[in-house]
Structure formats: C-alpha cells, structure tokens
Enzyme design. Structure first.
Site, PDB file in Angstrom:
ATOM      1  CD  GLU A 234      -2.571   1.180   2.805  1.00 49.39           C
ATOM      2  OE1 GLU A 234      -3.679   1.851   2.932  1.00 49.39           O
ATOM      3  OE2 GLU A 234      -2.120   0.028   3.671  1.00 49.39           O
TER       4      GLU A 234
ATOM      5  CD  GLU B  79      10.663   6.656  33.633  1.00 46.44           C
ATOM      6  OE1 GLU B  79      11.009   7.239  32.599  1.00 46.44           O
ATOM      7  OE2 GLU B  79      11.510   6.103  34.184  1.00 46.44           O
TER       8      GLU B  79
ATOM      9  CE  LYS C 173      -7.110   1.219   3.686  1.00 45.38           C
ATOM     10  NZ  LYS C 173      -5.980   1.525   4.396  1.00 45.38           N
TER      11      LYS C 173
ATOM     12  CE  LYS D  33       6.822  16.533  34.293  1.00 44.77           C
ATOM     13  NZ  LYS D  33       7.425  15.645  35.354  1.00 44.77           N
TER      14      LYS D  33
ATOM     15  CB  SER E 263      -0.166  -3.781   8.609  1.00 46.20           C
ATOM     16  OG  SER E 263      -0.759  -4.055   9.737  1.00 46.20           O
TER      17      SER E 263
ATOM     18  CB  CYS F 286      -4.376  -1.989   4.472  1.00 47.69           C
ATOM     19  SG  CYS F 286      -3.355  -1.828   6.240  1.00 47.69           S
TER      20      CYS F 286
END
Length: 609
Positions: free
Chosen positions: A44, A446, A111, A569, A191, A163
């Site tokens: 693709e 984290e 598609k 963050k 993918s 896909c």
C-alpha cells in the site's frame, strides 16, 4: 497446466525520497522477473510511503506520484505489477493500487475502508471508495477504469482488499469478491508493527482464505519509514484456511521479493517470534533506519546503570549485531553512511554508541559499576564525570535570589529535578560533537504518570522505549541477559530501579515513589487502552488482583491524578517507536486535554465505595 507464479514484495520507503522509492520498486520488479514471477504485488502507498501525513492533501503530491507511476511503466514489460499510490480526483484523494500489465495501466483499485483507530488518521487525508462503483480517470491521455475492480491473468481471476479493507468483518470487500468468483485476493498493506500482531494477521489470512475459498496473498511495507511507525515487511500466502508461506520479518534489506506458485501445498513458513524477540528485532531495525534516514552518525546515551538506559544500550548493540549479520559489515556501513574500513563489529559499536555516566553525590557505586560493566561488554564508548559542581552552581544562584537555603524537607522535587536537568546540556554537547542522535530514556509507565524530569531525562532526539511499559522492560532485560547472551546486564538486573536523585540514606526507589509497576500496567491497560472510567477500572481489577481494596483505590486515584496533570509532559516527549498494542503519544495514539478537571467527580465516586 503449470501453476501461476506470483510474488509479494516489501520495500523500505521514505516520504519525499522520490528517487530512492522508485529505485527500490524497480529493484523489486527486476528481482521478480529474475524469479520468473507473473504477477507481483507491492505494498500500500509504496510509491510515496504511507507516512506522508499532510503531504497527501497537497495538489502536487498525488500528481508527482502519478509521474512516478509513469516512470515505472517501461520496467513492467512481461510482468503484471500492482503498486500503491495516492490518487486525487477533483477535491478528494483516494488510497489506490495501480495494476500494470505489460507496461500498461489496466486500472486503479481504490480502498473502501479507512483506518482511523490507534496510530491511524486516514480520514484526514483520504476518502473511502463506495463498493461496486467504477469510474474513469485520465492517465497519459487515456481513460482508465478506477474504483471497485477485478482483473484476469491466464484464466486466473483476482481482486484486492487494501489493508484495512480486510479487517471490517461482514462489510469487507472480500465477500463481494467471493460473489464475483475470484481465485486470488491480494492485500497490499501498510500495517504498523506491534508485538503479537503477526499472529493476528496469520489468523486473518487463514480465516479469509477459508471463508472465500481462494488464495489470499498479503504484502506489507518494511522498516521505520517516517519516524514513529515500524513496518515489519510481512509477506504471506494462504489457501482455503491453510497458511502456505510466511517470510522472516523485520529485515535490514531495503527490498525483499518472495515468490510462490499458486498450488495448495506448504512452501515455506517462518516461525512467529516471541514478544521479547520481536521487541529486539523491531527496535534494532527502527534505530538503524532512524539513524541513516536522519543522516546521523550514531547515538549518544546518558547511561545511568539502570534498566531503561541499559535496555536502549543493548538495543543499539543488537542493531549492529543483527544488521551486520544480515547485510555484512561493508553494506551495513555503506547504507548508514559510515566508514567501514578496519572495523570489527565491536569496533563499530564503539563508533556508533557513545555513553556517559553522569554521577552526583546521590549516585551509588553500584550504578556506576553497572553502567561501566555494560558499556565495556557491548563495546560502547564510555565516559564518566560528576555534575555536582553544576548542581551546586544552579542551587546557590536560586538560594541567593530567594534568600534561603533549599532543603530536602521543603524542596524535594526542586532538588531532584535540578540534578536531572543539569545532565542535559553536557550530554547534548557530546551528541553535537559526534553528529549523533541523543537517546531519551523514558518508558511508557513514566509517561503515564509524569515520572520524568522535563528537559532532563526526557531530553533527546528519539525515545526508543517510550511506548513500552517498565514491567515489560524489566523482564526483557532478564531475557536479554540469558537469551541474547548479554552478560553485561548481570549487574543491571541485580539492582532495584531508582532515580538516585535523593540522598542515598533516603533509600529512593521508583516503585516506592509510584506504585508497583505490575499495577501500573493493569491500570493503564484498562484506563488508556480500553478507555474505562476510574470506577470501571476498580471493579475490574478488584476481581483480578489480590490486593486490599483501600490500597487499590489509592493506586487508581494516584494514576488518574498524575495522568491528568502531566499531559503537558507527554506533549513534549521526544518521538517514540510504536512497538506495543497501544502507547500514550498524543500525536499518534491517545489525545487528552492538557488542561482538565482531572477526573475529580469520578474519583470522588471511587472514594464513596
């Protein structure tokens, strides 16, 4: 009658690398001809690369892709080639596959279903094509069919699912292709890699070929194409519910062509790897592609002797080991733009990976020895220095400005963070000197709770493990020591994770600051991956985990509070590779408001239980 020989090809493409992308496709076509392939399926959007993002919205970009398609035609004599590209029709852009037969475009298949979950945002760029509709578009002055098409080759009738088309259950195009009595369905894909996903694809192919009672051929893109997503280059063939061919994934080669006859017998099936092996293989290839495509000469890493930085150091060494093993030393270096003369593999690790242990008075001898031992075992360049002088300079300046001394009793976070931030400028200097990428060391756990110092340990050009949780990292290190023969991890694996930012007598550990990593994993799976409320998370986990209700409530409350206040963050973390089934990158998987009420009412309900 001689069986028809077909092939799937995988190519490692890069957005805007027009010449390189075209040459790799041509290499695939020429290799397919050498293998006497009659029909070749490329992935693709192979002409442009899948990760072109908003370039797809440009008028000139799909037009340039068509010009590249035209350049391919002379190379497609005596073979049929299917290759993906974007097609603009008036104001709409379609994700399409061009089918070229003997140098002539016979049609474009569009598609029908677009991926919009997780890392995918295809509706931003493309328009889905309606089932059963066909139109004509102008290509090189001729009208060419475009839309929901099938094709014939020597009595073989074939069609396409592109896909996402294959993942739409009863709505998928395969059912209509079955009604048209196709013998073969091609699935050209982009993918993204995720640990454990290959098994799902295998099951999809087996199920699809069984339901439709046909051959089903899958061909995926390869490599770290544009920075975050990794493609594994998987090529498979199945027939009537049985897998007949599967290649080895995550190759360092730019082009692979795997051919097979359309006959219902097993031809070659590479084994599916464990998640630990997949993590090592995918990360290694991703680091190599990121390094060479960014025109960098290597990596710099602040090696603390702890789990996260040690994981990354091993992954870089594995990059060299696996790449050299597959490509050979000379080709590995040439592709990366490195000098290969008079190098062994160990010498090459030392040139590519530069590490530094940046200690303070709060650092222990154990972590220094852990870092030094690991670096030596890998062959990495290793420096070490103290940053107490820099920390003292910053601290004294602020103390003078505010007119008081900073203490651990009143200024704990401030005193922790200045140590982490003081490490950043000098390690950036080393990266600049080496024309290298600075590797950030944060993990997903984290990122969930903001347990990282902004402009400190989050500093970097790329954050290789930011999409995997700390619990996985810790068990992977144990596996890598034994299964990869990385004996230099023995000291790392004997230590308890700690930031080492408080005085040693305060016995700081990460899990003491937060909660057990095994609990974080379970909370984040439910809260982030499955998008459940605090109450739902509690009701699920209280049944699954042997833990006191009041303790579980406190952990869930802490997680959601820290998650909410630390979105800013996550918005600033360095790009990371998508490696697991989900991640917390706000640009590619989980978007969350920077400012919010922080689940206040939802957590109050939890307290009332």
């Amino acid at each position: 009658m001689t069986p028809i020989k077909i092939a799937g090809a995988t190519v490692n493409q890069t957005p805007l690398d027009w010449k390189g992308n075209l040459n790799r496709i041509i290499q695939a076509i020429e290799e397919a001809k050498r293998q006497e392939v009659e029909v070749l399926c490329l992935p693709e959007l192979a002409i442009t690369g899948y990760g072109s993002e908003d370039l797809f919205l440009s008028y000139w970009y799909p037009k340039k892709a068509l010009a590249q398609l035209e350049s391919l035609l002379p190379h497609c004599q005596h073979i049929t080639v299917a290759v993906g590209l974007p097609i603009r029709i008036k104001e709409k852009v379609y994700n399409a596959v061009a089918v070229i037969e003997n140098g002539v475009v016979k049609g474009f298949v569009a598609k029908q279903f677009l991926a919009i979950d997780g890392v995918h945002y295809e509706f931003r760029w493309f328009t889905p094509w309606p089932a059963n509709e066909v139109t004509q578009i102008d290509f090189l002055g001729k009208q060419v069919p475009f839309g929901d098409l099938t094709f014939h080759h020597k009595g073989m009738h074939y069609g396409f699912e592109i896909c996402e088309d294959a993942w739409r259950g009863k709505m998928r195009p395969g059912y209509r292709l079955q009604d048209r009595k196709v013998d073969l369905i091609f699935n050209p894909s982009a993918s993204h890699f995720a640990m454990g996903k290959s098994q799902l694809r295998k099951e999809l192919l087996e199920e699809s070929s069984g339901i439709f009672d046909c051959y089903y051929c899958y061909a995926n893109l390869l490599g770290n194409e544009a920075g975050r997503m990794i493609f594994d280059g998987e090529i498979m063939l199945a027939k009537s519910g049985e897998l007949l061919f599967r290649n080895q994934l995550l190759s360092f080669e730019d082009v692979q062509v795997k051919s097979f006859y359309l006959e219902p017998k097993v031809q070659e099936i590479a084994p599916i790897q464990s998640k630990n092996e997949e993590f090592a293989a995918a990360s290694s290839l991703a680091l190599y592609d990121y390094m060479r495509k960014s025109k960098s000469k290597g990596f710099v890493l602040s090696l603390s002797g702890g789990a996260d930085s040690s994981t990354i150091a091993v992954l870089v060494a594995e990059m060299v080991n696996r790449g050299v093993k597959e490509l050979g030393l000379e080709k590995f270096c040439q592709k990366a733009g490195l000098d290969y003369s008079n190098n062994s593999e160990t010498d090459l690790v030392g040139k590519i990976l530069t590490t530094a242990y940046q200690g303070t008075k709060n650092s222990s001898l154990d972590t220094f020895e852990s870092a030094a031992y690991l670096a030596k075992s890998l062959g990495a360049t290793f420096y070490h220095w103290e940053i107490d002088e820099e920390v003292k300079s910053y601290t004294s300046k602020i103390e003078k400005a505010i007119g008081r001394k900073l203490t651990w009793e009143h200024d704990d976070i401030t005193l922790q963070n200045i140590q982490a931030r003081s490490r950043a400028p000098i390690i950036w200097m080393l990266a600049n000197l080496n024309n290298a990428l600075l590797l950030a060391t944060s993990n997903r756990s984290e990122g969930d709770v903001g347990y990282a110092t902004m402009d400190g340990d989050t500093s970097g050009s790329i954050s290789p493990i930011a999409a995997v949780d700390k619990y996985f990292v810790l068990q992977w290190l144990q596996w890598a020591e034994k299964e990869l023969g990385r004996e230099g991890l023995s000291k790392v694996n004997s230590l308890q994770p700690t930031a080492e930012l408080r005085p040693l007598e305060r016995t700081q550990t990460d899990e003491k600051d937060l909660m057990p990593y095994s609990i974080i994993v379970e909370i984040e799976k439910n809260a982030i991956r499955d998008r459940r409320s605090p109450m739902d998370v509690y009701q699920i986990l209280i049944e699954e985990i042997d833990i006191e209700p009041v303790v579980l409530k406190s952990y869930i409350k802490k997680f959601f509070q820290l998650w909410s206040r630390n979105q800013w963050k996550r918005e600033r973390l360095a790009p990371s590779f998508h490696l697991d089934e989900f991640n917390v990158d706000p640009k590619t998987w989980y978007r969350f408001p920077i400012l919010s009420g922080g689940f206040t009412e939802e957590l109050e309900l939890l307290d009332q239980l």
